[in-house]
Design a protein around this motif. Structure first.
Motif, PDB file in Angstrom:
ATOM      1  N   GLU A 170      -8.266 -59.922   7.748  1.00 30.96           N
ATOM      2  CA  GLU A 170      -9.040 -58.731   8.115  1.00 30.96           C
ATOM      3  C   GLU A 170      -8.118 -57.583   8.508  1.00 30.96           C
ATOM      4  O   GLU A 170      -8.313 -56.439   8.079  1.00 30.96           O
ATOM      5  CB  GLU A 170      -9.974 -59.067   9.275  1.00 30.96           C
ATOM      6  N   GLU A 171      -7.087 -57.865   9.294  1.00 23.88           N
ATOM      7  CA  GLU A 171      -6.160 -56.827   9.724  1.00 23.88           C
ATOM      8  C   GLU A 171      -5.412 -56.213   8.547  1.00 23.88           C
ATOM      9  O   GLU A 171      -5.091 -55.018   8.556  1.00 23.88           O
ATOM     10  CB  GLU A 171      -5.156 -57.412  10.715  1.00 23.88           C
ATOM     11  N   SER A 172      -5.117 -57.033   7.543  1.00 20.66           N
ATOM     12  CA  SER A 172      -4.348 -56.564   6.396  1.00 20.66           C
ATOM     13  C   SER A 172      -5.223 -56.063   5.256  1.00 20.66           C
ATOM     14  O   SER A 172      -4.724 -55.738   4.184  1.00 20.66           O
ATOM     15  CB  SER A 172      -3.443 -57.701   5.891  1.00 20.66           C
ATOM     16  N   HIS A 173      -6.547 -56.034   5.474  1.00 21.93           N
ATOM     17  CA  HIS A 173      -7.507 -55.573   4.470  1.00 21.93           C
ATOM     18  C   HIS A 173      -7.520 -56.484   3.239  1.00 21.93           C
ATOM     19  O   HIS A 173      -7.703 -56.010   2.120  1.00 21.93           O
ATOM     20  CB  HIS A 173      -7.235 -54.120   4.068  1.00 21.93           C
ATOM     21  N   PHE A 174      -7.321 -57.799   3.451  1.00 21.29           N
ATOM     22  CA  PHE A 174      -7.426 -58.771   2.377  1.00 21.29           C
ATOM     23  C   PHE A 174      -8.848 -59.317   2.335  1.00 21.29           C
ATOM     24  O   PHE A 174      -9.497 -59.446   3.369  1.00 21.29           O
ATOM     25  CB  PHE A 174      -6.471 -59.949   2.592  1.00 21.29           C
ATOM     26  N   ARG A 175      -9.327 -59.666   1.148  1.00 23.80           N
ATOM     27  CA  ARG A 175     -10.614 -60.328   1.008  1.00 23.80           C
ATOM     28  C   ARG A 175     -10.386 -61.826   0.827  1.00 23.80           C
ATOM     29  O   ARG A 175      -9.446 -62.253   0.159  1.00 23.80           O
ATOM     30  CB  ARG A 175     -11.388 -59.767  -0.179  1.00 23.80           C
ATOM     31  N   VAL A 176     -11.274 -62.615   1.412  1.00 23.75           N
ATOM     32  CA  VAL A 176     -11.108 -64.068   1.395  1.00 23.75           C
ATOM     33  C   VAL A 176     -12.178 -64.706   0.527  1.00 23.75           C
ATOM     34  O   VAL A 176     -13.365 -64.438   0.685  1.00 23.75           O
ATOM     35  CB  VAL A 176     -11.188 -64.652   2.821  1.00 23.75           C
ATOM     36  N   ASP A 177     -11.743 -65.540  -0.397  1.00 21.97           N
ATOM     37  CA  ASP A 177     -12.636 -66.378  -1.186  1.00 21.97           C
ATOM     38  C   ASP A 177     -12.703 -67.721  -0.474  1.00 21.97           C
ATOM     39  O   ASP A 177     -11.818 -68.566  -0.619  1.00 21.97           O
ATOM     40  CB  ASP A 177     -12.088 -66.547  -2.610  1.00 21.97           C
ATOM     41  N   GLU A 178     -13.746 -67.920   0.328  1.00 22.96           N
ATOM     42  CA  GLU A 178     -13.811 -69.105   1.170  1.00 22.96           C
ATOM     43  C   GLU A 178     -14.204 -70.366   0.400  1.00 22.96           C
ATOM     44  O   GLU A 178     -14.139 -71.464   0.948  1.00 22.96           O
ATOM     45  CB  GLU A 178     -14.757 -68.873   2.350  1.00 22.96           C
TER      46      GLU A 178
END
Length: 254
Positions: A170-178
């Motif tokens: 979140e801090e690095s503006h990455f999106r997560v594919d959970e």
């Protein structure tokens, strides 16, 4: 401390390591680091700047003869919801191809760990990383053991680690594919970077392990998360790998 080992390196030209804390990271140096990074992995300057400012410090590697930047590694620490736990986060790692296989990134990681361990001697240290294929291979091959990010964590330890991974994303503006456990970092490998590696590099066990989790790594702009503890066996393995790479003879870089 450990960075003085660079004086013993048999590689030429010699390399020096400079520590730059976040508050001293100027716009000019940020642009210089981005220029090095962009040659290897294409990314926007502002995207790079966000990541740089999210870290505590950066180790900058320079040629001793010219002062030219040939690589860098960002670092920071973070809390974790485990008694006595402390997290070390390895940020962007970029080394120009002609200066790879010298153990620079391993030396950087050991230096940061030992400095933090001196300040927090009773803590149990974890290292987390969201890495490209090349970063993953270069680090995990030097370890006795490591663990992949688990999007569906089952134990108290892995649940606490999952929260740190998600906070970092979140801090690095990455999106997560959970579902697959991948992190979309919006950084894409250039054809030139891929072309520098022979076909057998991608058949190495660590590379195959990465590709099993992230088969479209060449084109999808996504990285894999992994973690390990600074246990005695991992520290011994990291130290051996660092010294072996530093002290072996190599072809002079141009």
């Amino acid at each position: 401390m450990l960075h003085h080992l660079l004086r013993l390196s048999r590689h030429t030209p010699a390399v020096q390591m400079e520590t730059v804390r976040r508050e001293a990271l100027s716009d000019g140096l940020t642009r210089e680091l981005h220029a090095v990074a962009n040659v290897l992995m294409a990314e926007d300057l502002e995207h790079f700047r966000v990541h740089a400012q999210a870290n505590d410090l950066v180790h900058v590697f320079r040629r001793a003869d010219t002062g030219k930047i040939i690589g860098f590694q960002f670092w920071r620490t973070a809390p974790i919801a485990l008694p006595g736990g402390r997290v070390i986060l390895g940020g962007k790692l970029r080394i120009l191809p002609e200066f790879r296989n010298r153990g620079l990134h391993l030396l950087s990681g050991l230096t940061f760990y030992l400095q933090d361990k001196l300040r927090h001697p009773r803590s149990r240290h974890y290292r987390l990383s969201i890495a490209s294929l090349f970063g993953f291979v270069s680090i995990t091959e030097a370890l006795a053991r490591y663990h992949l990010f688990e999007p569906q964590a089952r134990t108290g330890e892995t649940r606490a680690l999952r929260e740190v991974f998600l906070s970092l994303a979140e801090e690095s503006h990455f999106r997560v594919d959970e579902e697959r456990g991948l992190f979309f970092v919006d950084i894409f490998m250039t054809p030139e970077t891929l072309g520098r590696y022979p076909a057998d590099y991608f058949e190495r066990p660590a590379a195959r392990a990465y590709a099993a989790v992230n088969p479209e790594f060449r084109t999808n702009g996504s990285y894999v998360g992994f973690w390990f503890r600074f246990t005695p066996d991992n520290l011994a393995s990291l130290t051996r790998a660092t010294l072996r790479k530093l002290l072996r003879s190599g072809s002079p870089a141009k």
